[in-house]
Write a protein that holds these residues in place. Structure first.
Motif, PDB file in Angstrom:
ATOM      1  N   THR A  82       0.834  -1.210   0.000  1.00 51.78           N
ATOM      2  CA  THR A  82       0.000   0.000   0.000  1.00 51.78           C
ATOM      3  C   THR A  82       0.868   1.259   0.000  1.00 51.78           C
ATOM      4  O   THR A  82       2.041   1.220   0.408  1.00 51.78           O
ATOM      5  N   PRO A  83       0.299   2.406  -0.397  1.00 56.29           N
ATOM      6  CA  PRO A  83       1.058   3.662  -0.340  1.00 56.29           C
ATOM      7  C   PRO A  83       1.563   3.965   1.072  1.00 56.29           C
ATOM      8  O   PRO A  83       2.706   4.394   1.244  1.00 56.29           O
ATOM      9  N   GLU A  84       0.728   3.713   2.082  1.00 53.97           N
ATOM     10  CA  GLU A  84       1.150   3.995   3.465  1.00 53.97           C
ATOM     11  C   GLU A  84       2.358   3.152   3.855  1.00 53.97           C
ATOM     12  O   GLU A  84       3.275   3.618   4.523  1.00 53.97           O
ATOM     13  N   ARG A  85       2.346   1.894   3.442  1.00 59.37           N
ATOM     14  CA  ARG A  85       3.470   1.023   3.784  1.00 59.37           C
ATOM     15  C   ARG A  85       4.728   1.431   3.010  1.00 59.37           C
ATOM     16  O   ARG A  85       5.844   1.286   3.496  1.00 59.37           O
ATOM     17  N   ALA A  86       4.530   1.956   1.796  1.00 51.35           N
ATOM     18  CA  ALA A  86       5.695   2.444   1.025  1.00 51.35           C
ATOM     19  C   ALA A  86       6.316   3.648   1.732  1.00 51.35           C
ATOM     20  O   ALA A  86       7.549   3.771   1.815  1.00 51.35           O
ATOM     21  N   ARG A  87       5.451   4.540   2.255  1.00 54.87           N
ATOM     22  CA  ARG A  87       5.973   5.720   2.973  1.00 54.87           C
ATOM     23  C   ARG A  87       6.724   5.280   4.233  1.00 54.87           C
ATOM     24  O   ARG A  87       7.813   5.782   4.525  1.00 54.87           O
ATOM     25  N   ALA A  88       6.137   4.337   4.974  1.00 53.97           N
ATOM     26  CA  ALA A  88       6.775   3.872   6.211  1.00 53.97           C
ATOM     27  C   ALA A  88       8.121   3.210   5.911  1.00 53.97           C
ATOM     28  O   ALA A  88       9.102   3.402   6.636  1.00 53.97           O
ATOM     29  N   ALA A  89       8.169   2.452   4.813  1.00 51.68           N
ATOM     30  CA  ALA A  89       9.423   1.758   4.468  1.00 51.68           C
ATOM     31  C   ALA A  89      10.499   2.754   4.045  1.00 51.68           C
ATOM     32  O   ALA A  89      11.684   2.567   4.348  1.00 51.68           O
ATOM     33  N   ALA A  90      10.097   3.823   3.354  1.00 56.54           N
ATOM     34  CA  ALA A  90      11.071   4.853   2.951  1.00 56.54           C
ATOM     35  C   ALA A  90      11.660   5.506   4.200  1.00 56.54           C
ATOM     36  O   ALA A  90      12.873   5.773   4.274  1.00 56.54           O
ATOM     37  N   HIS A  91      10.806   5.743   5.186  1.00 55.32           N
ATOM     38  CA  HIS A  91      11.247   6.338   6.449  1.00 55.32           C
ATOM     39  C   HIS A  91      12.198   5.379   7.178  1.00 55.32           C
ATOM     40  O   HIS A  91      13.265   5.782   7.661  1.00 55.32           O
ATOM     41  N   TRP A  92      11.795   4.115   7.203  1.00 58.70           N
ATOM     42  CA  TRP A  92      12.609   3.064   7.845  1.00 58.70           C
ATOM     43  C   TRP A  92      13.993   3.002   7.193  1.00 58.70           C
ATOM     44  O   TRP A  92      15.017   2.928   7.868  1.00 58.70           O
ATOM     45  N   ALA A  93      14.008   3.055   5.866  1.00 61.04           N
ATOM     46  CA  ALA A  93      15.288   2.993   5.136  1.00 61.04           C
ATOM     47  C   ALA A  93      16.136   4.227   5.451  1.00 61.04           C
ATOM     48  O   ALA A  93      17.348   4.117   5.702  1.00 61.04           O
ATOM     49  N   ALA A  94      15.489   5.408   5.456  1.00 55.41           N
ATOM     50  CA  ALA A  94      16.235   6.649   5.710  1.00 55.41           C
ATOM     51  C   ALA A  94      16.868   6.621   7.098  1.00 55.41           C
ATOM     52  O   ALA A  94      18.017   7.071   7.272  1.00 55.41           O
ATOM     53  N   GLU A  95      16.158   6.076   8.072  1.00 51.00           N
ATOM     54  CA  GLU A  95      16.716   5.989   9.435  1.00 51.00           C
ATOM     55  C   GLU A  95      17.967   5.113   9.478  1.00 51.00           C
ATOM     56  O   GLU A  95      18.749   5.198  10.410  1.00 51.00           O
ATOM     57  N   ARG A  96      18.103   4.260   8.472  1.00 51.80           N
ATOM     58  CA  ARG A  96      19.263   3.365   8.425  1.00 51.80           C
ATOM     59  C   ARG A  96      20.264   3.796   7.355  1.00 51.80           C
ATOM     60  O   ARG A  96      21.112   3.025   6.917  1.00 51.80           O
TER      61      ARG A  96
END
Ligand code: NDP
Length: 291
Positions: free
Chosen positions: A97-111
């Motif tokens: 979903t779009p929401e999960r894509a946004r969360a994953a982008a955030h997760w990746a950026a934190e790493r």
């Protein structure tokens, strides 16, 4: 230092295998990793390198293509190797979903990684072809820098904006149409079967019906955007009678009526809301309001 083009592909289902193959066709150094190692055999036989683990796959290249079932699979795969994510560009072609894509982008950026979200609009047979296309969203500069590699996956790329959810949204807009339409085809085949015909017997009629839809989309788009639902071409009351005929034809043939029943239910709600004389396009207004 070598200028050889190189990429990592993580996830070797039918899509990931086709992508690894396309990169090999274009002369890339390809590193692959898959949970079930045997699915790497074909790519390795063609010259790809099988990384010993996810860390190794991430360490091999800045550009990492992810082709996993969904984002749960992305976290399950990358989570244990998160220390190796710093500096990586994750082209996430796994659907969700779009929401999960946004969360994953955030997760990746934190790493310390950057995600480009992608939504591929073709099946494995379309990978590597000039006419195929993929939606992307995420940082424009990263997209531009890696565009030549992205154009190996599909010749056409469509960057929708910086919001990582946008590519997933465009993908889902296509998918709501695809799945509903393909199920409507299964319904038509079941109705044909119940009447002694095979899928091949109705194929020309099915194709003609599907092709006619594009004209309806074009006709209604402008009117719907303008909020115009005048019943000059079609009236909801006519549609109501028609969808009931569809329901009864299927019921009489002993075919499951889940799908035609749901369509009748939507039309019924439109009628109950007083739209009998409006176009069936007024159903968009009902859908906009939610259930
Ligand atoms: P599959 O689901 O067949 O395979 C994807 C990969 O995900 C496999 O390599 C599988 O590994 C891996 N995987 C699943 N769960 C996990 C997990 N928990 N941990 C680690 N790895 C996991 O997908 P496709 O190749 O068909 O498609 C890939 C993506 O592309 C999907 O998101 C799909 O929606 C999208 N897509 C697919 C199209 C198609 O026609 N197939 C068309 C357009 C988009 P393993 O081999 O070990 O099971």
């Amino acid at each position: 230092m070598s200028n050889k083009k190189s990429v990592t592909v993580i996830g070797l289902g039918p899509m990931g295998q086709a992508m690894a193959g396309a990169f090999l066709d274009h002369g890339y150094d390809v590193t692959v990793w898959n949970r079930t190692a045997s699915r790497a055999d074909a790519a390795v036989a063609r010259g790809a390198t099988l990384a010993p683990d996810v860390e190794g796959a991430l360490a091999a290249n800045e550009l990492v293509i992810l082709s996993l079932t969904d984002y749960d699979a992305v976290y399950a795969t990358l989570g244990p190797a998160e220390a190796a994510l710093t500096g990586r560009v994750l082209v996430n072609l796994s659907s969700d979903t779009p929401e999960r894509a946004r969360a994953a982008a955030h997760w990746a950026a934190e790493r310390g990684a950057v995600q480009l979200t992608g939504g591929v609009t073709v099946p494995p047979s379309g990978i590597g072809r000039a006419e195929s296309s993929t939606f992307y969203s995420g940082p424009r500069e990263v997209f531009d820098r890696h565009r030549p590699a992205l154009e190996v996956v599909t010749g056409r790329t469509d960057h929708r904006g910086e919001d990582p959810g946008l590519a997933a949204l465009m993908y889902q807009i296509g998918m709501v149409m695809f799945w509903s339409s393909i199920v409507s085809y299964w319904q038509a085949v079941a109705l044909a079967n119940a009447n002694g015909m095979k899928a091949a017997d109705i194929l020309p009629h099915a194709v003609e019906t599907a092709n006619s839809l594009a004209g309806f989309f074009s006709f209604y788009a402008e009117r719907v955007d303008a909020g115009l639902h005048t019943g000059d071409v079609d009236r909801l009351a006519m549609g109501m009678a028609s969808v009931e005929h569809v329901l009864h034809t299927n019921a009489d043939a002993g075919v499951d009526t889940t799908l035609p029943g749901a369509v009748v239910e939507l039309f019924r709600r439109g009628m109950d809301a007083g739209h009998a004389a409006d176009s069936s396009s007024v159903l968009v207004e009902l859908l906009n309001k939610g259930a």
